[in-house]
Structure formats: C-alpha cells, structure tokens
Design an enzyme around this catalytic site. Structure first.
Site, mmCIF file in Angstrom:
data_model
loop_
_atom_site.group_PDB
_atom_site.id
_atom_site.type_symbol
_atom_site.label_atom_id
_atom_site.label_comp_id
_atom_site.label_asym_id
_atom_site.label_seq_id
_atom_site.Cartn_x
_atom_site.Cartn_y
_atom_site.Cartn_z
ATOM 1 N N PRO A 24 14.635 13.860 -19.606
ATOM 2 C CA PRO A 24 14.720 12.619 -18.433
ATOM 3 C C PRO A 24 14.630 11.128 -18.355
ATOM 4 C CG PRO A 24 12.675 14.462 -17.697
ATOM 5 C CD PRO A 24 13.215 14.845 -19.928
ATOM 6 N N CYS A 26 15.002 7.628 -16.664
ATOM 7 C CA CYS A 26 14.875 7.381 -15.017
ATOM 8 C C CYS A 26 16.242 6.306 -15.319
ATOM 9 C CB CYS A 26 13.909 6.320 -15.092
ATOM 10 S SG CYS A 26 12.918 7.552 -14.468
ATOM 11 N N ALA A 58 13.100 11.695 -13.514
ATOM 12 C CA ALA A 58 12.078 12.030 -12.780
ATOM 13 C C ALA A 58 12.581 11.769 -11.134
ATOM 14 C CB ALA A 58 11.262 11.078 -13.263
ATOM 15 N N GLN A 101 13.911 17.253 -13.830
ATOM 16 C CA GLN A 101 11.839 16.773 -13.481
ATOM 17 C C GLN A 101 11.411 16.173 -12.499
ATOM 18 O OE1 GLN A 101 10.198 13.099 -15.674
ATOM 19 N NE2 GLN A 101 9.856 14.515 -17.293
ATOM 20 N N TYR A 183 2.386 8.727 -14.577
ATOM 21 C CA TYR A 183 2.356 9.531 -13.231
ATOM 22 C C TYR A 183 1.092 10.299 -12.659
ATOM 23 C CZ TYR A 183 5.510 6.540 -14.605
ATOM 24 O OH TYR A 183 7.017 5.603 -14.990
ATOM 25 N N ARG A 231 5.614 18.671 -18.087
ATOM 26 C CA ARG A 231 5.768 17.602 -19.486
ATOM 27 C C ARG A 231 4.015 17.004 -18.848
ATOM 28 N NH1 ARG A 231 10.400 13.193 -20.814
ATOM 29 N NH2 ARG A 231 9.188 12.360 -23.189
ATOM 30 N N LEU A 302 9.856 9.214 -30.230
ATOM 31 C CA LEU A 302 11.102 8.056 -31.719
ATOM 32 C C LEU A 302 11.963 9.342 -32.891
ATOM 33 C CD1 LEU A 302 8.479 5.162 -32.262
ATOM 34 C CD2 LEU A 302 10.750 6.033 -31.371
ATOM 35 N N ARG A 325 15.795 7.694 -25.544
ATOM 36 C CA ARG A 325 16.942 6.533 -25.811
ATOM 37 C C ARG A 325 17.919 6.806 -27.009
ATOM 38 N NH1 ARG A 325 11.614 5.300 -24.845
ATOM 39 N NH2 ARG A 325 11.176 4.066 -23.576
#
Length: 364
Positions: A24, A26, A58, A101, A183, A231, A302, A325
């Site tokens: 996911p 955003c 999300a 998600q 969160y 998650r 990463l 990413r």
C-alpha cells in the site's frame, strides 16, 4: 532451477502468479474519501506491472480516521461507488488480484499532505479532533487526541466491519488490516501510546485486545473464502516500546483467529525512534515471525534489487516480497526482475513487442 521470486503462491486460497506484492502507498489524492482519476491512473499502471498482488493504499474506515483530508475512504456509498468505477476500469485490462488495506489513523490523523509539509492541522485551523487509546499526542506540540470510550471503540469496530463488507461487494480479493506505522491499532499495541488502565491497556493481553477485536470483526464481515491479514510494525525502535517478542505473540493470536498472512514493517509510533535504514532492515522480523508461528509473511523495507528479493525467499526468511517506493520509481520492476532472473512473466498483449530481443522469450 526456476526463480523463487516467480513461483506461484497460494495466499489463503488466493492464487498469486508470483511472490511480488505491491504494498500500500498513500496517494493523498481522494476527494471526500472518493477515488479519483488519479487512482485509475495509479492502480492501472501498477496492475499492468506483472506483480502477483496489488494492495490498495490505506483506506479510512471513517472520515475522522483519514491521515489527511485527501485520503481514500470506504465509509459511505459514494466512496464505494467511486472505487467501483476505478476497479471496473482496471479489471477490464488486468487480471491481477487486488486487495485493500483498511485503516484508521488515530492520533496521527488530520495532517497536511506530505508535499504541503505534513504537519498536523488543529480543529481550529480546519482540521478535526483526533482519537486514540489515550490522550497522548504523537508529538508534544500537537493537539491531544480524545481517548476512545466504550461507544467510540464500538463505533470504530463497526466501521472496520462495514468497510470490509463494502470491500466484499467491490469483489476485492483480500483485506489487509492496518496495524502498523503508528496508526490507531498500533497505538493500542504500543505502551508508548497506550496508557489506559482498563481492559484495553496495561498488560500485553489487554493491549492486544482491541486490535484483535477489530481483526475478528473484519474476518467475520469479509467472505471466508478470501484472505484477511494484518500489517504490523514489529518494533517501535524505542526502548520500552513494542518489540519483536510482542509481535510474535500478536502473530500467534492472529493465526489462531484465521489470519492468512502478516505483512511485517516497523516504526511509526514515536518521534524518538532510531531506525537503521539499510537494505532489508526489517527482514529479520519477518523471518522470526514466520519461523515461530508458521504464518505466511510479507517482507518489506528497502528491498530494491531482484537478487536481494530472490535471496530472502530462497533462505526461507519470508513467503512474499512487498515493494512500494521501488514500484513507484520503476513501475516495470517485475519485468526487469524477470529478465535478470531468467523467469517468465505475463505481459499485456499491447506491450509484447516492446521487449529487447534478448529477453523477449521471457514475456508470456
């Protein structure tokens, strides 16, 4: 020997063509929680990437649970209709399984979009009042959240269940409950954010209670032949915070409740965190949870090189590899990984002629 990264996988009955999961991400591009044309473009390009599974960003289960006012939501009929339009467009051209998600930002809600600074917006400045397990702000200068009372806990549980029902009507293939990155559900888990003295705070058993109640509500509301997972942040990276031992206990409880997977991340609950940002820095957490619980794990963090992803799977450290990413930077990452690893990958017929001659045979 065939590439482990490109082996099919059965995720709780959902058949994936390979082990690449688009995690996911955003987009901060919704309008009143409604998906927009940006989502059609974003999800559309990811759905043509050749990955095994795409997980929608999300998605807030109530308006107050959005990270920013531009977050995607699934709390009303308009949200559902807008996302259906996007999904119909994507599915017309891609058979990739799509999950969602579901989350609630808790005390980290009501912030500006990242490219607008990301600071919290107080109710007096156009934001909204946040909620949390306890009236402890994420950062000392922020507006304190309201501690959820019994009615608030009930409302949030119901909101998660209702969003899961909407996800089922949208024919989404799986649900990931967001219990990570500081969160709301992570706030209940971590003693750094949870100072309650009732049945939802204090001991590990009590801090697990609300996240597990939410998971149970989602699992009950979503069709039982489709997978539900969570998650988590496996460590707060702060002394005295949530850690891997507690994460193993949570994973064991989730497995007993019918969880199909656990997506292992870390951090996000404290401004004091000290994270060693090196390639694969979270993989050891996924490895330990997998070893001690047998629950299928998604490793993320990463992981940018195909050879690295391949080595994680080959060593039995995880079952699936999550990319975020890296996929934004290179939406054809799975193609390039297949070329490097000598694997075959399914490509839309419109794109079949684009491959260099030396790898064209790998395009199915």
């Amino acid at each position: 020997m065939s590439s482990p990264l490109f082996q099919p996988y059965d995720l709780g009955g959902l058949q994936l063509s390979n082990r690449i999961v688009i995690a996911p991400m955003c987009q901060y591009s919704a309008s009143d929680g409604n998906a927009t044309d940006w989502h059609l473009m974003h999800i559309g390009q990811m759905a043509l990437s050749g990955a095994g599974l795409f997980v929608i960003e999300a998605t807030a289960v109530e308006a107050e649970g959005r990270i920013s006012a531009a977050d995607l939501g699934l709390w009303n009929d308009a949200n559902e209709a807008a996302l259906r339009r996007v999904l119909d467009g994507v599915r017309a051209h891609s058979g990739m399984p799509i999950a969602i998600q579901l989350g609630h930002a808790g005390r980290k809600a009501s912030v500006a979009r990242p490219w607008e600074g990301g600071a919290q917006i107080a109710p007096t400045a156009g934001g909204w009042q946040t909620v949390a397990p306890s009236s402890i702000p994420h950062a000392a200068h922020e507006n304190p959240p309201h501690s959820l009372d019994a009615d608030g806990l009930r409302r949030v549980r119901t909101a998660f269940a209702d969003a899961a029902k909407r996800a089922a009507r949208l024919e989404l293939d799986a649900v990931e409950v967001h219990g990570a990155h500081g969160y709301l559900l992570h706030q209940f888990l971590s003693p750094l954010a949870n100072a309650r003295d009732d049945a939802y705070g204090g001991t590990l058993e009590n801090r697990l209670r609300f996240p597990l109640e939410v998971f149970d509500a989602v699992r009950e509301a979503f069709p039982h032949d489709r997978p539900v997972g969570m998650r988590i942040s496996a460590s707060d990276w702060v002394d005295g915070g949530w850690d891997i031992e507690q994460s193993v206990a949570l994973a064991q409880a989730l497995k007993a409740r019918g969880a199909s997977f656990i997506h292992v991340s870390s951090g996000g609950v404290s401004t004091e965190q000290q994270i060693p940002l090196t390639p694969g820095y979270q993989v050891a957490f996924a490895e330990r949870i997998r070893a001690e619980t047998g629950l299928p794990t998604i490793a993320v963090g990463l992981i940018t090189e195909p050879e690295h992803a391949e080595s994680i799977l080959a060593a039995g450290q995880a079952d699936l590899i999550g990319l975020a990413r890296a996929m934004l930077y290179d939406p054809r990452w799975p193609w390039h990984a297949a070329a490097k690893l000598g694997a075959q990958i399914k490509v839309a017929p419109q794109y079949l002629r684009c491959a260099p001659r030396e790898v064209a045979r790998l395009f199915g």
